[in-house]
Design a protein around this motif. Structure first.
Motif, PDB file in Angstrom:
ATOM      1  N   ILE A  18       0.839  -1.202   0.000  1.00 17.85           N
ATOM      2  CA  ILE A  18       0.000   0.000   0.000  1.00 17.85           C
ATOM      3  C   ILE A  18       0.872   1.249   0.000  1.00 17.85           C
ATOM      4  CG2 ILE A  18      -1.619   1.359   1.390  1.00 17.85           C
ATOM      5  CD1 ILE A  18      -2.898  -1.302   2.271  1.00 17.85           C
ATOM      6  N   GLU A  19       1.902   1.252   0.844  1.00 13.18           N
ATOM      7  CA  GLU A  19       2.778   2.430   0.892  1.00 13.18           C
ATOM      8  C   GLU A  19       3.482   2.650  -0.443  1.00 13.18           C
ATOM      9  OE1 GLU A  19       6.077   4.684   3.647  1.00 13.18           O
ATOM     10  OE2 GLU A  19       5.493   2.626   4.162  1.00 13.18           O
ATOM     11  N   LYS A  20       3.894   1.568  -1.091  1.00 11.36           N
ATOM     12  CA  LYS A  20       4.543   1.690  -2.396  1.00 11.36           C
ATOM     13  C   LYS A  20       3.609   2.384  -3.399  1.00 11.36           C
ATOM     14  CE  LYS A  20       6.313  -2.122  -4.060  1.00 11.36           C
ATOM     15  NZ  LYS A  20       6.357  -3.452  -4.740  1.00 11.36           N
ATOM     16  N   VAL A  21       2.347   1.979  -3.399  1.00 14.51           N
ATOM     17  CA  VAL A  21       1.374   2.550  -4.325  1.00 14.51           C
ATOM     18  C   VAL A  21       1.090   4.010  -3.991  1.00 14.51           C
ATOM     19  CG1 VAL A  21      -1.043   2.439  -5.053  1.00 14.51           C
ATOM     20  CG2 VAL A  21       0.306   0.351  -4.938  1.00 14.51           C
ATOM     21  N   ILE A  22       0.957   4.309  -2.707  1.00 11.98           N
ATOM     22  CA  ILE A  22       0.697   5.701  -2.297  1.00 11.98           C
ATOM     23  C   ILE A  22       1.860   6.599  -2.700  1.00 11.98           C
ATOM     24  CG2 ILE A  22       0.460   7.243  -0.307  1.00 11.98           C
ATOM     25  CD1 ILE A  22      -2.106   5.746  -0.866  1.00 11.98           C
ATOM     26  N   ARG A  23       3.070   6.178  -2.440  1.00 12.84           N
ATOM     27  CA  ARG A  23       4.231   7.008  -2.773  1.00 12.84           C
ATOM     28  C   ARG A  23       4.349   7.221  -4.279  1.00 12.84           C
ATOM     29  NH1 ARG A  23       3.373   8.602   1.512  1.00 12.84           N
ATOM     30  NH2 ARG A  23       4.171   7.646   3.407  1.00 12.84           N
ATOM     31  N   PHE A  24       4.055   6.187  -5.052  1.00 11.88           N
ATOM     32  CA  PHE A  24       4.102   6.334  -6.505  1.00 11.88           C
ATOM     33  C   PHE A  24       3.081   7.365  -6.975  1.00 11.88           C
ATOM     34  CE2 PHE A  24       1.906   5.058 -10.446  1.00 11.88           C
ATOM     35  CZ  PHE A  24       2.893   5.430 -11.355  1.00 11.88           C
ATOM     36  N   GLN A  25       1.871   7.293  -6.444  1.00  6.86           N
ATOM     37  CA  GLN A  25       0.828   8.234  -6.869  1.00  6.86           C
ATOM     38  C   GLN A  25       1.189   9.670  -6.483  1.00  6.86           C
ATOM     39  OE1 GLN A  25      -3.429   6.389  -6.378  1.00  6.86           O
ATOM     40  NE2 GLN A  25      -2.094   5.359  -4.920  1.00  6.86           N
ATOM     41  N   GLU A  26       1.767   9.827  -5.294  1.00  5.62           N
ATOM     42  CA  GLU A  26       2.219  11.160  -4.887  1.00  5.62           C
ATOM     43  C   GLU A  26       3.315  11.664  -5.823  1.00  5.62           C
ATOM     44  OE1 GLU A  26       1.619  11.207  -0.046  1.00  5.62           O
ATOM     45  OE2 GLU A  26       3.418  10.275  -0.870  1.00  5.62           O
ATOM     46  N   GLU A  27       4.224  10.773  -6.173  1.00  4.39           N
ATOM     47  CA  GLU A  27       5.375  11.144  -7.001  1.00  4.39           C
ATOM     48  C   GLU A  27       4.955  11.657  -8.373  1.00  4.39           C
ATOM     49  OE1 GLU A  27       8.881   8.710  -9.337  1.00  4.39           O
ATOM     50  OE2 GLU A  27       8.207   7.943  -7.402  1.00  4.39           O
ATOM     51  N   ILE A  28       3.965  11.012  -8.992  1.00  3.22           N
ATOM     52  CA  ILE A  28       3.575  11.448 -10.344  1.00  3.22           C
ATOM     53  C   ILE A  28       2.518  12.549 -10.315  1.00  3.22           C
ATOM     54  CG2 ILE A  28       4.154   9.208 -11.331  1.00  3.22           C
ATOM     55  CD1 ILE A  28       1.114   8.709 -11.625  1.00  3.22           C
TER      56      ILE A  28
END
Length: 768
Positions: free
Chosen positions: A477-487
């Motif tokens: 979940i954290e991986k997905v959240i960080r990716f979405q924030e990044e883009i």
């Protein structure tokens, strides 16, 4: 003697052999010869199984590596120039048309994919244009007939009939003035050519499916049926017996076109529409024709009541004084829509398993009914065991929950109405979320990686502890959240790493469901699903998704959507009960989801998405009271699930791969809806939603294709939408969830999509 028939058999293999080989071929791990060998092996298994059970009419050409309608498009060279220009071989052309193809020398999107009538199967819509050279472009039906013949098995080849093939198609974007049914004269000689080749190969019977006969047909389509079958019947009789086949509903409004056709026999679906029987038998002389009685359900998994079905067929023979030789007992439709074999289930409660029948068992049922009608006493024990199973299910306490029934009975208009209308809610929500113009989001799921599947499997098998599995899920979940924030996505999702399937995941946490190990059914291409089975009244013992949503929201300042599957989709993508009506089942689900929605809101989740991709799928096939009643109770079920929240909580929903009516969506009263759009090329489609009052996101890229759209493509697509749809109400999102894609494709596609949204923000900022 009464004969038996199967209209089609699942092609996926008892252990999903076709999926594994096909996806291996796409990845380069399986050669073309190896893939073709798997297909041949599965066909042989299916034919030999039906032969061993004693089926009289065994189907061939019901196998496909992707979709049977798409096979016919290739057979008749209905191949748009954008595919044929690459000079791909037939198999790769099939896959390019079905799922798109992007590699160094090829870049092409997939054709439109839509639901097959009111089922969860998706077909690839035939796409016609003025310049197409329609001709016989292969020999698949003949090859597979000869393949079976070599095994000593005489089959009845299956083809989608000419009127259904054309009616279910559409004009390509460069030929929008073309009405596909006007092409009938071009296709009838092609059908004649194929069938003549089958005759030369030794075929004595052919099944021509015309399921459009259960739809509301205009006079042009009705005339086309008469013209087509007069042409084929006169050209091919008596060299081959043509069986005109319908399913999924009643043909009564179109009976006038069937009365005097030069065909050998007709098949009708008496599971879905037993009430059509008298009208059919009064209109067609079955002393002259063969009547195929669809009495074993091709769409559901409940055990057939053999005694009741036998009595139904016997009553036809007796009441209308018909000869047994003119009667065929058959599946109601192809068994494509059911799992392969109940014997693959080892963990289900054996008492519940005894209520079920999968494709293999349905073949046994068809033959047993035919044998019983022929006076064969060898099936007496089968009938006794069957009666015991039917009685046990009827009397089981598992099917009834008085508390659930009372709660459904108490539903009223207030329970299904938001506290304030949208125009008031949207003002409150704008202040809370302060989202930019063209807000970006995704539909819910992110790639289900091999690592996710391995850890889920370990957890299910007990080789890792619940605490270890929860730690893993949190890391995903954290991986997905960080990716979405990044883009730079604006409204985030948690990615759903803990979920196996959008219905199964919730069903496993509800009372009243049962689940299979290997009850796989093809949805489209290599996408298979294991529909849960509703065995009793439905309720929610405890929260189902709150923990993961709360964790995701706790690690970001951006809003994270709570993600739920709506009541109609939970119903339609399950095997429903056949002993109570579907409205009652939907309302039971809506109350369970209402509890979940309110728990999410209480836990601080400010945006909740309740997906209803199956909303249109459930629409009755004919206009009239049944259809309007369905839309009333389907919309009521959605509102019961979602209307208990405060104005500040934003309700989203999602729909995909259907021809949608804006009025149906409006009745749900969701604040924001997202709709599959990437495969739509009708310029009028956006205009239909111009006056939709709430906010909308039209999907901008096809999540079923590995192809990556560029930023410029996104900009061009949004430009076209904004010619009709107001920018202030438009959201930017993909077509559907991303679980079937890999991370490489996902990152590129979403980055390009977000960059396109930023482009338009700058453009509109400058305009201001």
């Amino acid at each position: 003697m009464v004969k038996s028939a199967v209209l089609g058999f699942p092609r996926i293999g008892p252990n999903r052999e076709l999926k594994k080989a096909t996806e291996g071929y796409w990845k380069g791990n399986v050669t073309k010869d190896e893939l073709l060998a798997v297909g041949k092996q599965l066909r042989e298994q299916n034919w030999k199984l039906q032969q061993s059970i004693g089926v009289d009419y065994i189907p061939s050409n019901d196998f496909s590596f992707y979709d049977q309608v798409l096979d016919l498009e290739l057979l008749f060279n209905v191949i748009p120039d954008r595919y044929s220009k690459y000079d791909l071989d037939p198999l790769d052309t099939l896959f390019a048309m079905g799922r798109g193809l992007q590699r160094k020398d090829v870049d092409v999107t997939a054709l439109e994919m839509v639901k097959w009538f009111d089922s969860n199967y998706h077909y690839v819509r035939p796409t016609f244009s003025h310049g197409m050279d329609y001709k016989l472009n292969g020999s698949k039906p003949i090859d597979e007939f000869l393949e079976a013949k070599k095994l000593g098995i005489q089959t009845r080849p299956v083809l989608l009939g000419p009127v259904s093939f054309l009616t279910l198609g559409k004009a390509d974007k460069d030929s929008l003035d073309l009405d596909p049914i006007s092409l009938l004269d071009k296709f009838l000689p092609l059908y004649e050519e194929v069938i003549t080749k089958l005759i030369d190969a030794g075929a004595t019977d052919i099944q021509l499916d015309e399921p459009v006969l259960v739809l509301d047909l205009d006079q042009q389509a009705k005339d086309a049926i008469v013209k087509a079958y007069n042409y084929l019947g006169k050209a091919l009789s008596p060299k081959i017996n043509i069986f005109l086949t319908t399913y999924f509903g009643t043909v009564v409004p179109n009976l006038d076109v069937l009365q005097n056709l030069p065909v050998k026999g007709y098949h009708f679906d008496f599971v879905r529409s037993p009430e059509q029987l008298d009208s059919i038998l009064k209109s067609i002389d079955f002393n002259e024709k063969i009547l195929s009685v669809g009495i074993v359900d091709g769409r559901n998994i409940w055990k057939n009541d053999l005694a009741k079905s036998t009595a139904f067929v016997q009553s036809i023979i007796d009441k209308y004084n018909l000869s047994s030789k003119n009667i065929v007992v058959a599946t109601s439709s192809s068994l494509l829509h059911t799992p392969v074999d109940l014997d693959n289930e080892h963990k289900l409660d054996r008492n519940i398993v005894d209520w079920f029948s999968f494709a293999t068992q349905k073949v046994l049922e068809v033959v047993a009914i035919a044998l019983k009608l022929n006076g064969d006493t060898s099936v007496d024990d089968i009938f006794k065991k069957n009666l015991k199973s039917i009685t046990a299910r009827k009397n089981s306490v598992l099917t009834n929950d008085e508390a659930v029934q009372k709660r459904v009975a108490a539903i009223d208009d207030k329970l299904a109405t938001r506290k304030s209308p949208f125009v008031e809610r949207v003002t409150v929500q704008k202040e809370i979320f302060n989202l930019p113009l063209f807000p970006t989001t995704t539909i819910g799921s992110f790639p289900q990686t091999k690592d996710i599947r391995i850890n889920r499997n370990k957890f299910v098998k007990g080789t890792i502890t619940p605490e270890e599995y929860e730690t893993f899920i949190k890391s995903e979940i954290e991986k997905v959240i960080r990716f979405q924030e990044e883009i730079g996505l604006d409204v985030l999702v948690h990615g759903e790493p803990e979920r196996n399937d959008m219905v199964q995941y919730f069903g496993e946490q509800l009372q009243g469901y049962a689940f299979t190990e290997n009850g796989w059914v093809q949805s489209y291409g290599s996408r298979y699903v294991r529909p849960p089975i509703i065995v009793g009244d439905l309720s929610r013992p405890k929260p189902m998704s709150v923990k993961e949503s709360v964790y995701a929201q706790s690690i970001t300042t951006k809003p994270v959507k709570g993600m739920l599957t709506g009541p109609i989709t939970c119903l339609r993508w399950s095997f429903p009960r056949d002993d109570i009506d579907q409205k009652t089942q939907a309302l039971q689900l809506s109350l369970a989801l209402r509890d979940e929605v309110q728990d999410l809101e209480a836990a601080g989740i400010k945006i909740i998405q309740v997906d209803e991709p199956a909303l249109r799928e459930g629409l009755p096939l004919r206009a009239g009271k049944e259809r309007s009643d369905y839309m009333d109770w389907a919309a009521e079920a959605f509102r019961v699930a979602t209307a208990g929240v405060q104005d500040k909580t934003q309700i989203h929903s999602h729909f995909c791969y259907s021809d949608l009516d804006p009025n149906h969506i409006k009745a749900l009263d969701a604040d924001v809806v997202s709709i599959e759009f990437s495969k739509k090329d009708d310029p009028n489609y956006v205009a239909e939603f111009k006056n939709y009052p709430n906010h909308i996101g039209l999907g901008l890229f096809d999540i079923h294709s590995p192809r990556v759209a560029s930023k410029d493509e996104f900009i061009t697509k949004v430009d076209t939408i904004l010619e009709t749809y107001p920018a202030a109400k438009f959201w930017v999102n993909p077509d559907c969830g991303l679980k079937t894609r890999d991370w490489y494709e996902t990152k590129l596609s979403l980055t390009n999509m977000v960059d396109a949204a930023k482009h338009f923000r700058e453009e509109y900022k400058n305009k201001a």
